[in-house]
Every structure is written in structure tokens, then in C-alpha cells.
Design a protein around this motif. Structure first.
Motif, PDB file in Angstrom:
ATOM      1  N   PRO A   1      48.769 -36.733 -85.751  1.00 49.27           N
ATOM      2  CA  PRO A   1      49.048 -38.171 -85.775  1.00 49.27           C
ATOM      3  C   PRO A   1      49.074 -38.673 -87.215  1.00 49.27           C
ATOM      4  O   PRO A   1      48.257 -38.244 -88.037  1.00 49.27           O
ATOM      5  CB  PRO A   1      47.866 -38.780 -85.011  1.00 49.27           C
TER       6      PRO A   1
ATOM      7  N   GLN B   1      48.558 -41.764 -88.149  1.00 45.08           N
ATOM      8  CA  GLN B   1      47.711 -42.954 -88.240  1.00 45.08           C
ATOM      9  C   GLN B   1      46.564 -42.739 -87.261  1.00 45.08           C
ATOM     10  O   GLN B   1      46.619 -41.822 -86.449  1.00 45.08           O
ATOM     11  CB  GLN B   1      48.485 -44.241 -87.874  1.00 45.08           C
ATOM     12  N   LYS B   2      45.568 -43.605 -87.353  1.00 49.03           N
ATOM     13  CA  LYS B   2      44.517 -43.611 -86.322  1.00 49.03           C
ATOM     14  C   LYS B   2      45.227 -43.894 -84.999  1.00 49.03           C
ATOM     15  O   LYS B   2      46.065 -44.802 -84.931  1.00 49.03           O
ATOM     16  CB  LYS B   2      43.552 -44.748 -86.672  1.00 49.03           C
ATOM     17  N   THR B   3      44.905 -43.133 -83.957  1.00 51.60           N
ATOM     18  CA  THR B   3      45.690 -43.262 -82.722  1.00 51.60           C
ATOM     19  C   THR B   3      44.764 -43.533 -81.535  1.00 51.60           C
ATOM     20  O   THR B   3      43.983 -42.664 -81.128  1.00 51.60           O
ATOM     21  CB  THR B   3      46.522 -41.970 -82.483  1.00 51.60           C
ATOM     22  N   SER B   4      44.895 -44.736 -81.020  1.00 48.70           N
ATOM     23  CA  SER B   4      44.048 -45.149 -79.894  1.00 48.70           C
ATOM     24  C   SER B   4      44.673 -44.654 -78.584  1.00 48.70           C
ATOM     25  O   SER B   4      45.836 -44.221 -78.551  1.00 48.70           O
ATOM     26  CB  SER B   4      43.959 -46.676 -79.860  1.00 48.70           C
TER      27      SER B   4
ATOM     28  N   MET C   1      47.748 -46.496 -77.724  1.00 47.35           N
ATOM     29  CA  MET C   1      48.951 -46.141 -78.492  1.00 47.35           C
ATOM     30  C   MET C   1      49.636 -44.892 -77.928  1.00 47.35           C
ATOM     31  O   MET C   1      50.773 -44.590 -78.254  1.00 47.35           O
ATOM     32  CB  MET C   1      48.510 -45.862 -79.932  1.00 47.35           C
TER      33      MET C   1
ATOM     34  N   ALA D   1      47.613 -41.572 -77.351  1.00 44.51           N
ATOM     35  CA  ALA D   1      47.002 -40.341 -77.884  1.00 44.51           C
ATOM     36  C   ALA D   1      47.267 -39.185 -76.913  1.00 44.51           C
ATOM     37  O   ALA D   1      47.280 -39.378 -75.692  1.00 44.51           O
ATOM     38  CB  ALA D   1      45.491 -40.541 -78.035  1.00 44.51           C
TER      39      ALA D   1
ATOM     40  N   ASN E   1      52.820 -46.428 -74.963  1.00 42.83           N
ATOM     41  CA  ASN E   1      52.338 -47.125 -76.155  1.00 42.83           C
ATOM     42  C   ASN E   1      52.311 -48.623 -75.862  1.00 42.83           C
ATOM     43  O   ASN E   1      53.349 -49.287 -75.837  1.00 42.83           O
ATOM     44  CB  ASN E   1      53.263 -46.833 -77.352  1.00 42.83           C
TER      45      ASN E   1
ATOM     46  N   ARG F   1      53.723 -45.241 -82.554  1.00 41.81           N
ATOM     47  CA  ARG F   1      52.779 -44.109 -82.665  1.00 41.81           C
ATOM     48  C   ARG F   1      53.532 -42.960 -83.320  1.00 41.81           C
ATOM     49  O   ARG F   1      54.388 -42.336 -82.730  1.00 41.81           O
ATOM     50  CB  ARG F   1      52.309 -43.688 -81.275  1.00 41.81           C
TER      51      ARG F   1
ATOM     52  N   VAL G   1      53.874 -39.314 -84.949  1.00 44.41           N
ATOM     53  CA  VAL G   1      53.242 -37.990 -84.870  1.00 44.41           C
ATOM     54  C   VAL G   1      54.198 -36.937 -85.415  1.00 44.41           C
ATOM     55  O   VAL G   1      55.413 -37.016 -85.200  1.00 44.41           O
ATOM     56  CB  VAL G   1      52.899 -37.649 -83.400  1.00 44.41           C
TER      57      VAL G   1
END
Ligand code: AKG
Length: 273
Positions: free
Chosen positions: A145, A147-150, A153, A155, A216, A222, A224
Motif C-alpha cells: 500500500p 498510504q496508510k490503508t484503513s 479504503m 485493505a 473503497n 487506495r 497499491v
């Protein structure tokens, strides 16, 4: 490029015995701090620029099928940008792939950016190796990923140990694969791993491990990057569906059935000393 002058993309990310045992059993693992925040920002910029330049999907989401809603997919970016090539060819990542698969060397199969747009759809349950003409199960994907992926979003989620399950292996990514594989997995009680990803966290999953992602639901893409590695000794299998035939033509040009997949597109990226 790396933030600290003593760090390179070829340095080692050591795995301990517990992590190796975890992967051997579950055929998937999430590893923290594989990349630094600085490296993620650097590759996010390079990969986003190429995806923007190369994306030809202009239809609104509601006019696409389930696969088309799931992500924008742009392949083999290493051939188009030297900064991205430094990630795809990095020994740091390739050596993790070799250690997890317990092989002496790994080759590149291909890379792909998978950008799930804001409002983009879910990624149905599937196993990647349905698409790949490979003679053994020694394949692995690094899902990186940018970015930080919640969870909101999208994951990536895994069914731990599901590489053992035969049901659902013959299904392409679709609403049908989501339903049928969900049913098969629930009745076999594999552990469903659903966790967000920190910045720099990377997951690795095997070609027969079932995985999915939710839609998302945020207003940000998102982003990746995936790198798919093969055992350095992997041989080409006779395709058993049209997707595998296409993969042979595109990713293994000139290789004959039964031969080691060593076309110019499949360099060895790591070899144990
Ligand atoms: O990124 C996604 O939503 C799906 C990823 C995937 O299927 C894979 O990396 O094999």
C-alpha cells in the motif's frame, strides 16, 4: 533515494523463525516497516504519475462490471520508469519472497499498480494462480500500500491457510467467485484476516491463498503496488484456461511448456549467496 545514507533498497529485512513458520502454515503474512515513510512517499509519487499517464479507463464506475469497479490496473511499470524499477528489482523485497517461499532464488513474474478509486467496488474472493500457467505453487505476491490503508479504503483481506482448499480454485474474479468462495471458506472455518495496513507495512500471499478486499468507502484513491515473484526454478505449465494462455503470451514470451520461465521479462531478482 533512501532517507538515510546507509540504507539501500537492497538491504536485508530479516525474518525470524516465527514469521517463517507463520507463512509456511498460513501462506500469507503482514510485515510492518518493510519500507520507510520516506520511501513510500517517494514511490507513491512515481507510481501515481505513471498510473495517471497510462490509465485509459474513463468510464464512470457505474458503467463498469465488478472487475472494472474493483481497481484500475496498470502492469509492468518497471519497464517504464527507473524509480519504480528500483522498487520492483529491490533485493529487500525479493529476499523476503525467497525466504517465505523457502527457495534459493526468485524471478519476477510481473508487477502491477492496483488503484481502487474513491467509491470503487469490492475485490471478490479469488486465488491468483487460477490466472497463471505455473507448474508449482511457489509463487508469491507482495502487496504494497502506498498510504496508510484503513478497512474502509479496501485493505487486502486473507483467508489464512486456504491454499489447502480446492473448491473455488477454478473461478475467475466475479460476483460468483465472491459468493461461492465465501461459502466454501465459511464451512471450512479458515481464519479471516481483516486488518488495516500501516504506512510501510507490506503483505505477502501465495498464489493459491484466497483473498478479497472491501469497497473503497473513502474519498481518496487506495493506491497499491504489487510485485509478483516466482521460484527461480519455476517451469511453465500448459494453460488450462484462456487467462493462463494470455499470461503465457504476455509475461513469459518465448518460453516453452515445461521450460524454466526465464524470458527477458522474468529476471532473477534475488539469489541466495
Ligand atoms: O488490491 C486488491 O484489491 C486486490 C489485490 C489482489 O488480488 C492481489 O494482489 O492478488
Amino acid at each position: 533515494m533512501p532517507e538515510r545514507s546507509n540504507q539501500t533498497m537492497d538491504d536485508n529485512y530479516p525474518l525470524d523463525a516465527n514469521q517463517l513458520a507463520h507463512y509456511a502454515q498460513n501462506q500469507c503474512i503482514k510485515l510492518k516497516n518493510v519500507l520507510t515513510e520516506y520511501e513510500i512517499q517517494h514511490y507513491n509519487k512515481a507510481i501515481s504519475a505513471k498510473v495517471d499517464a497510462l490509465n485509459v479507463e474513463k468510464r464512470p464506475l457505474n458503467e463498469r462490471d465488478t472487475y472494472g469497479k474493483a481497481f484500475i490496473q496498470i502492469t509492468n511499470l518497471w519497464q517504464r520508469d527507473d524509480a519504480i524499477k528500483s522498487l520492483v528489482f529491490s533485493k529487500r523485497l525479493a529476499s523476503i519472497a525467497a525466504a517465505l517461499m523457502q527457495v534459493d532464488s526468485v524471478r519476477l513474474y510481473h508487477d502491477q499498480a492496483l488503484f481502487k478509486e474513491a467509491g470503487g467496488g469490492y475485490t471478490p474472493w479469488h486465488a491468483d494462480q487460477y490466472y497463471w500457467p505455473l507448474a508449482s505453487d511457489k509463487s508469491i505476491t507482495a502487496w504494497i500500500p502506498l498510504q496508510k490503508t484503513s478497512l474502509e479504503m479496501g485493505a487486502l483481506e486473507f483467508s489464512a491457510g486456504s491454499h489447502e482448499l480446492r473448491d473455488g480454485r477454478n473461478l475467475a474474479i466475479s460476483d460468483d467467485s465472491e459468493d461461492a468462495i465465501q461459502r466454501a471458506l465459511s464451512s471450512n472455518r479458515y481464519r479471516h484476516i481483516i486488518e488495516p495496513f500501516d504506512v510501510g507495512e507490506v503483505s505477502f500471499h501465495a498464489g493459491w491463498t484466497f483473498h478479497r478486499a472491501s469497497p473503497n468507502q473513502t474519498d481518496q484513491t487506495r493506491k497499491v503496488m504489487c510485485i509478483i515473484y516466482l521460484d527461480g526454478e519455476m517451469r511453465l505449465a500448459k494453460p488450462i484456461n484462456e487467462h493462463q494462455q494470455l499470461d503465457w503470451d504476455v509475461w513469459c514470451p518465448g518460453v516453452q511448456v515445461g521450460e524454466i520461465i526465464d524470458s527477458p521479462l522474468n529476471p532473477v531478482l534475488f539469489k541466495r549467496p
